[in-house]
Design a protein around this motif. Structure first.
Motif, mmCIF file in Angstrom:
data_model
loop_
_atom_site.group_PDB
_atom_site.id
_atom_site.type_symbol
_atom_site.label_atom_id
_atom_site.label_comp_id
_atom_site.label_asym_id
_atom_site.label_seq_id
_atom_site.Cartn_x
_atom_site.Cartn_y
_atom_site.Cartn_z
ATOM 1 N N ASP A 290 0.470 -0.911 -0.432
ATOM 2 C CA ASP A 290 -0.268 0.225 0.099
ATOM 3 C C ASP A 290 0.843 1.227 0.172
ATOM 4 N N ARG A 291 1.073 1.408 -1.079
ATOM 5 C CA ARG A 291 2.178 2.915 -1.708
ATOM 6 C C ARG A 291 1.435 4.287 -0.771
ATOM 7 N N TYR A 292 0.365 4.080 -0.714
ATOM 8 C CA TYR A 292 -0.889 5.719 -0.391
ATOM 9 C C TYR A 292 -0.747 5.472 0.839
ATOM 10 N N ASP A 293 -0.244 5.203 1.728
ATOM 11 C CA ASP A 293 0.050 5.648 3.113
ATOM 12 C C ASP A 293 1.152 6.526 3.425
ATOM 13 N N GLY A 294 0.662 7.401 3.782
ATOM 14 C CA GLY A 294 1.429 8.111 4.347
ATOM 15 C C GLY A 294 1.752 8.412 5.835
ATOM 16 N N LYS B 282 7.898 12.119 0.878
ATOM 17 C CA LYS B 282 6.456 11.559 0.295
ATOM 18 C C LYS B 282 5.299 11.622 1.660
ATOM 19 N N LYS C 298 3.541 14.271 0.434
ATOM 20 C CA LYS C 298 3.080 14.740 -0.446
ATOM 21 C C LYS C 298 1.779 13.470 -0.128
ATOM 22 N N LEU C 299 2.066 12.791 0.506
ATOM 23 C CA LEU C 299 0.774 12.154 1.321
ATOM 24 C C LEU C 299 -0.105 12.552 1.747
#
Length: 99
Positions: A53-57, A82, A85-86
């Protein structure tokens, strides 16, 4: 020491019951490793969670902290940026690790 061993046992049991390689399982494992100051392997688990899950800041934020404790300010800075950004509030982290 008994609390640490009990925590490890509970975590291993929980992961064993749900043996799927989910991002949440990797995050739990990494958080435990951070609490034991095993930052190198915590980073490996956070990285696995990010692959899933690359969208969990928050995971980038957690990995940032582990990298910082290992002295990797450049890697910590990239993760903090990063995370921001998320949508994770990482302004203080960026000020700490990117300057």
């Amino acid at each position: 020491m008994k609390k640490v061993l009990a925590t490890i046992f509970i975590l291993l049991f929980a992961i064993g019951v749900n043996s799927q390689n989910t991002a949440d399982n990797y995050i739990k494992s990494a958080n435990l490793k951070v609490s034991l100051e095993d930052y190198y392997w915590a980073i490996a688990d956070y990285t696995k969670a990010i692959e899933i899950d690359r969208y969990d800041g928050s995971v980038y934020n957690n990995r940032n902290t582990a990298k910082y404790f290992l002295g990797d300010k450049n890697g910590a800075c990239k993760d903090a940026i990063k995370a921001r950004k998320l949508g994770y509030n990482a302004s203080e982290l960026i000020n700490l690790v990117c300057n």
